[in-house]
Design a protein around this motif. Structure first.
Motif, PDB file in Angstrom:
ATOM      1  N   GLY A  77       0.729  -1.581  -0.022  1.00 51.14           N
ATOM      2  CA  GLY A  77      -0.236  -0.506  -0.238  1.00 51.14           C
ATOM      3  C   GLY A  77       0.738   0.678  -0.050  1.00 51.14           C
ATOM      4  N   GLN A  80       2.235   2.706  -2.812  1.00 53.05           N
ATOM      5  CA  GLN A  80       0.741   4.649  -3.988  1.00 53.05           C
ATOM      6  C   GLN A  80       1.392   5.253  -3.846  1.00 53.05           C
TER       7      GLN A  80
ATOM      8  N   LYS B 167      -9.360 -11.844  13.437  1.00 55.67           N
ATOM      9  CA  LYS B 167      -8.183 -11.581  12.555  1.00 55.67           C
ATOM     10  C   LYS B 167      -7.698 -12.785  11.967  1.00 55.67           C
ATOM     11  N   ALA B 170      -7.940 -13.348   7.844  1.00 61.17           N
ATOM     12  CA  ALA B 170      -7.642 -12.923   6.696  1.00 61.17           C
ATOM     13  C   ALA B 170      -6.747 -14.074   6.499  1.00 61.17           C
ATOM     14  N   SER B 173      -7.018 -16.112   2.479  1.00 58.92           N
ATOM     15  CA  SER B 173      -7.017 -15.322   1.500  1.00 58.92           C
ATOM     16  C   SER B 173      -6.057 -16.127   0.834  1.00 58.92           C
ATOM     17  N   LEU B 181      -9.907  -9.436   1.746  1.00 62.70           N
ATOM     18  CA  LEU B 181      -8.240  -9.384   0.998  1.00 62.70           C
ATOM     19  C   LEU B 181      -7.954  -9.662   0.280  1.00 62.70           C
ATOM     20  N   GLU B 185      -6.656  -7.452  -3.052  1.00 65.58           N
ATOM     21  CA  GLU B 185      -6.001  -7.373  -4.164  1.00 65.58           C
ATOM     22  C   GLU B 185      -6.775  -7.148  -5.851  1.00 65.58           C
ATOM     23  N   PRO B 194      -3.246   0.618  -4.318  1.00 67.55           N
ATOM     24  CA  PRO B 194      -3.379  -0.334  -2.973  1.00 67.55           C
ATOM     25  C   PRO B 194      -3.343   0.001  -1.268  1.00 67.55           C
ATOM     26  N   PHE B 195      -3.333   0.675  -1.327  1.00 65.43           N
ATOM     27  CA  PHE B 195      -3.351   2.054   0.226  1.00 65.43           C
ATOM     28  C   PHE B 195      -4.722   1.633   0.087  1.00 65.43           C
ATOM     29  N   THR B 196      -4.928   2.408  -1.000  1.00 64.08           N
ATOM     30  CA  THR B 196      -6.955   2.770  -0.382  1.00 64.08           C
ATOM     31  C   THR B 196      -7.649   1.418  -0.672  1.00 64.08           C
ATOM     32  N   TYR B 198      -6.886  -1.774   0.405  1.00 63.53           N
ATOM     33  CA  TYR B 198      -6.102  -2.440   1.578  1.00 63.53           C
ATOM     34  C   TYR B 198      -6.736  -2.188   2.728  1.00 63.53           C
ATOM     35  N   LEU B 199      -6.302  -0.387   2.964  1.00 64.79           N
ATOM     36  CA  LEU B 199      -7.048   0.384   4.085  1.00 64.79           C
ATOM     37  C   LEU B 199      -8.892   0.124   4.196  1.00 64.79           C
ATOM     38  N   VAL B 201     -10.201  -2.487   3.911  1.00 65.97           N
ATOM     39  CA  VAL B 201      -9.931  -4.451   4.408  1.00 65.97           C
ATOM     40  C   VAL B 201      -9.916  -3.702   5.771  1.00 65.97           C
ATOM     41  N   ALA B 202      -8.683  -2.643   6.249  1.00 59.97           N
ATOM     42  CA  ALA B 202      -8.682  -2.686   7.741  1.00 59.97           C
ATOM     43  C   ALA B 202      -9.768  -2.219   8.699  1.00 59.97           C
ATOM     44  N   TYR B 205     -12.189  -4.864   9.147  1.00 65.98           N
ATOM     45  CA  TYR B 205     -12.439  -5.622  10.023  1.00 65.98           C
ATOM     46  C   TYR B 205     -12.350  -4.731  11.635  1.00 65.98           C
ATOM     47  N   LEU B 206     -11.490  -3.522  11.668  1.00 66.19           N
ATOM     48  CA  LEU B 206     -11.562  -2.731  12.527  1.00 66.19           C
ATOM     49  C   LEU B 206     -12.951  -2.312  12.916  1.00 66.19           C
TER      50      LEU B 206
END
Lengths: 231, 231
Positions: A77, A80, B167, B170, B173, B181, B185, B194-196, B198-199, B201-202, B205-206
């Protein structure tokens, strides 16, 4: 379908080549994580909201998301962003090893600081009052009274966390690193003998956990040598 | 953030898969935990030895390795069996969802074994003797006397185990389950953000872990309500 015991014995030395990387990940990230944890703990118990709140948000985020997601955010990530690629930290973010160490340390920092906080809350108030009565300063009380007791109280939980860290290093294999699990996965891809190879790897992990538990057991006994044993 | 909108339905179905795995794994983990703790507390030596081996093995092996062993191991076994019937079959596997849920349940079940064991020991032994004196069968004593009293004691740790189950989902995957996750991908390869991705996803989960934490806190309050009024 056959189970080849020789394959286990043959594959273990090859997987031990990955042991170095696993240990490097484990040791580096526990040390950095411990430093982070102490910092976060001090922020958390400082009693100032502008220090305590960021610490709480940090702990909340890193304890609430899977480590794999954290590794992916950092490894896949971060590049990026232009400013990450141009910053002096780029060598860390470009390298899978650096990313894993960073993710694992940040994660360890959050968990360990909670363990340490439990220890700090477990310190008997009377001891601190006695220290105050003897004229010790706040810093002296923290270093000479709180710290040794916290180490003793937090050790059992910390040893569990250390083992979780060992297990978490296996996730490094998902970002192309050749740690023990990574090596095992490459061997399986060639031989297609998952039982033998993965069980071989599991045996190495089990031996390591056993050693870690023994070592922490001894250290715990040393730290609580002056505590009266309940018989 | 607008790039995420096009993927929202994919994320939604990924979340559904995650919750499905979570539910399945949690149910299985509770069953393993109950069986394990009953075995650990039993008078039969073989049962105790088996339960001890179970907890040692699954607490010392990385979750990722357990998932790989169960998924690829079962695939090889089932393919072998299938080929003995029909040599044309190339590859058969059990669905990643089930393999992953079983693997997570085995690992977390080992931790639950310890939690339940401690909680069972926390139930006053007089209660069990009273049940026996009333002529209640062992089976009924277990479900009507011991379990209702132990779950209150087990709840705080149980909440943590629930978070670990969440947790660990994850990791599935890695064996190709189409959960969030995996969605991230896929989305990354299309959008190159990628950052956006995966963020997101986080954050999912949060959100789920926050709900679990709050639910456990509520349950704890409910379980200890008789202690509140006594005060």
């Amino acid at each position: 379908m056959s189970f080849d015991v020789h394959l286990i014995i043959d594959s273990i030395p090859r997987m031990l080549e990955g042991l170095g990387l696993t240990l490097a990940l484990l040791i580096l990230s526990t040390i950095i994580g411990l430093v982070l944890a102490v910092g976060v703990l001090l922020m958390r118990i400082s009693g100032r909201w502008f220090l305590a709140w960021p610490a709480m948000v940090y702990i909340y985020i890193f304890r609430g998301t899977p480590i794999l997601v954290q590794i992916f955010i950092i490894y896949h990530g971060m590049p990026q962003f232009e400013f990450v690629r141009e910053s002096i930290l780029w060598p860390i973010f470009r390298d899978a090893f650096g990313c894993c160490v960073l993710a694992l340390s940040l994660n360890a920092g959050a968990y360990v600081s909670e363990i340490l906080r439990g220890g700090v809350l477990g310190v008997d108030q009377g001891l601190l009052e006695a220290g105050k009565a003897l004229g010790l300063s706040t810093r002296q009380r923290f270093v000479y009274i709180t710290t040794p007791i916290v180490i003793r109280l937090a050790l059992p939980a910390y040893s569990n966390d250390f083992i979780s860290m060992l297990k978490a290093t296996a996730l490094a294999s998902t970002v192309t690193l050749m740690d023990m699990t990574g090596v095992a996965r490459t061997i399986v891809a060639k031989t297609f003998a998952p039982y033998e190879i993965f069980i071989g790897a599991a045996i190495i992990y089990l031996v390591m956990t056993w050693f870690i538990q023994k070592a922490f057991g001894l250290f715990e006994r040393h730290m609580s040598r002056y505590v009266k044993k309940e018989t | 953030m607008s790039v995420v909108v096009g993927w929202l339905d994919e994320y939604f179905w990924g979340t559904v898969v995650v919750l499905k795995v979570f539910g399945l794994a949690l149910i299985m983990a509770v069953i393993f935990g109950l069986i394990g703790s009953a075995a650990k507390l039993s008078k039969i030596r073989i049962a105790r030895a088996l339960a001890n081996a179970y907890t040692i093995v699954f607490r010392g092996t990385p979750e990722l390795l357990v998932i790989l062993i169960i998924y690829f191991g079962s695939a090889v076994t089932i393919t072998g069996i299938a080929q003995s019937f029909d040599p044309d079959i190339q590859f058969v596997d059990i669905p990643p969802l089930w393999a992953g849920a079983l693997a997570i349940a085995l690992v977390v079940g080992a931790y639950m074994t310890e939690t339940f064991r401690g909680a069972f020991l926390g139930v006053d032994h007089g209660q069990i003797e009273a049940a026996r004196a009333l002529g209640i069968s062992n089976f009924k004593t277990f479900f009507y006397v011991r379990v209702p009293q132990m779950w209150r004691l087990a709840l705080p740790n149980f909440g943590n185990h629930m978070l670990s189950v969440m947790k660990d989902t994850a990791l599935i995957s890695v064996i190709g389950l189409e959960e969030i996750l995996f969605v991230a991908e896929m989305a990354t390869t299309v959008t190159l953000k990628p950052f956006t991705m995966y963020l997101v996803v986080a954050l999912i989960y949060l959100a789920i872990t926050t709900v679990i934490t709050l639910a456990v806190a509520g349950l704890e309050k409910y379980a200890n309500r008789h202690l509140e009024s006594a005060r």
